[in-house]
Design a protein around this motif. Structure first.
Motif, mmCIF file in Angstrom:
data_model
loop_
_atom_site.group_PDB
_atom_site.id
_atom_site.type_symbol
_atom_site.label_atom_id
_atom_site.label_comp_id
_atom_site.label_asym_id
_atom_site.label_seq_id
_atom_site.Cartn_x
_atom_site.Cartn_y
_atom_site.Cartn_z
ATOM 1 N N ASN A 1 -9.738 4.592 8.153
ATOM 2 C CA ASN A 1 -10.103 4.444 6.741
ATOM 3 C C ASN A 1 -11.593 4.682 6.501
ATOM 4 N N ARG A 2 -12.096 5.753 7.096
ATOM 5 C CA ARG A 2 -13.504 6.120 6.911
ATOM 6 C C ARG A 2 -13.640 7.372 6.047
ATOM 7 N N HIS B 1 0.851 -1.172 0.000
ATOM 8 C CA HIS B 1 0.000 0.000 0.000
ATOM 9 C C HIS B 1 0.900 1.239 0.000
ATOM 10 N N ARG C 1 -1.984 -0.819 4.601
ATOM 11 C CA ARG C 1 -2.313 0.595 4.751
ATOM 12 C C ARG C 1 -1.832 1.152 6.089
ATOM 13 N N GLU C 2 -2.022 0.403 7.143
ATOM 14 C CA GLU C 2 -1.637 0.870 8.475
ATOM 15 C C GLU C 2 -0.141 1.165 8.552
ATOM 16 N N VAL D 1 -9.107 9.135 9.071
ATOM 17 C CA VAL D 1 -8.041 8.673 8.180
ATOM 18 C C VAL D 1 -7.450 7.375 8.723
#
Length: 139
Positions: free
Chosen positions: A120-121, A19, A82-83, A117
Motif C-alpha cells: 500500500n505504498r 475493503h 485490504r489484504e 501495491v
C-alpha cells in the motif's frame, strides 16, 4: 440534494465495512503500448469466487469490435480488509481462463503482485511511473 431536499443519512450514520478493489480487464495489448486488440473471444471462463463480482457483457464467440471502448469486464473483489480483498482479486485474475483477443490480464496480474501495491505504498502518480515497467513482458 438536487431538489433542495435534505439527505436521509448523516455522516454519523455511515460506517465502513470492509475493503473493495476494482480492476478493468480490457482488450488491449500491453506488449504494444495498450493498443486495441479486436477479435473473437474463443474462451471465457471466469472462476466463481466468493467476494468477487464480475461486471461484463462477454460470452464465448463474442466478436470484440475495434471501434469502441476496449472494456471487457470490471473485476471487483471485496474483503474484510485490504489484504484479503487483494488476495481475492489476485486469485480471480489467476483463475480467469480467457482466449481470443489479447488482453491486459498479464499487466493486471503483475500490478496486483507489485510490492508497492501489496504494501500500500501507491500514490496518485505511482501507476504513471510504474506502468512502463509493469508493461514489460517478463518472458
Amino acid at each position: 440534494m438536487a431538489f433542495g431536499e435534505p439527505l436521509s443519512l448523516r455522516q454519523e450514520d455511515i460506517r465502513v465495512d470492509g475493503h473493495a478493489i476494482e480492476l478493468r480487464l480490457t482488450a488491449q495489448d500491453a506488449r504494444r503500448g495498450l493498443t486495441p486488440s479486436p477479435g473473437t473471444l474463443t474462451r471465457w471462463r471466469p472462476a466463481p469466487l466468493g467476494g468477487v463480482r464480475l461486471d461484463t457483457h462477454l460470452y464465448e464467440n463474442y466478436r470484440f469490435p475495434p471501434h469502441y471502448d476496449a472494456l471487457m469486464a470490471k473485476i471487483i473483489a471485496w474483503g474484510p480488509d485490504r489484504e484479503s480483498a487483494l488476495q481475492r482479486l489476485t486469485l480471480a485474475l489467476n483463475r480467469l481462463d480467457i482466449e481470443g483477443p489479447r488482453t491486459n490480464l498479464p499487466l493486471l496480474q503483475r500490478l496486483v503482485t507489485a510490492p508497492d501495491v501489496i504494501d500500500n505504498r501507491v500514490t496518485t502518480r505511482w501507476l504513471e511511473d510504474a506502468l512502463p515497467r509493469l508493461m514489460e513482458d517478463p518472458s
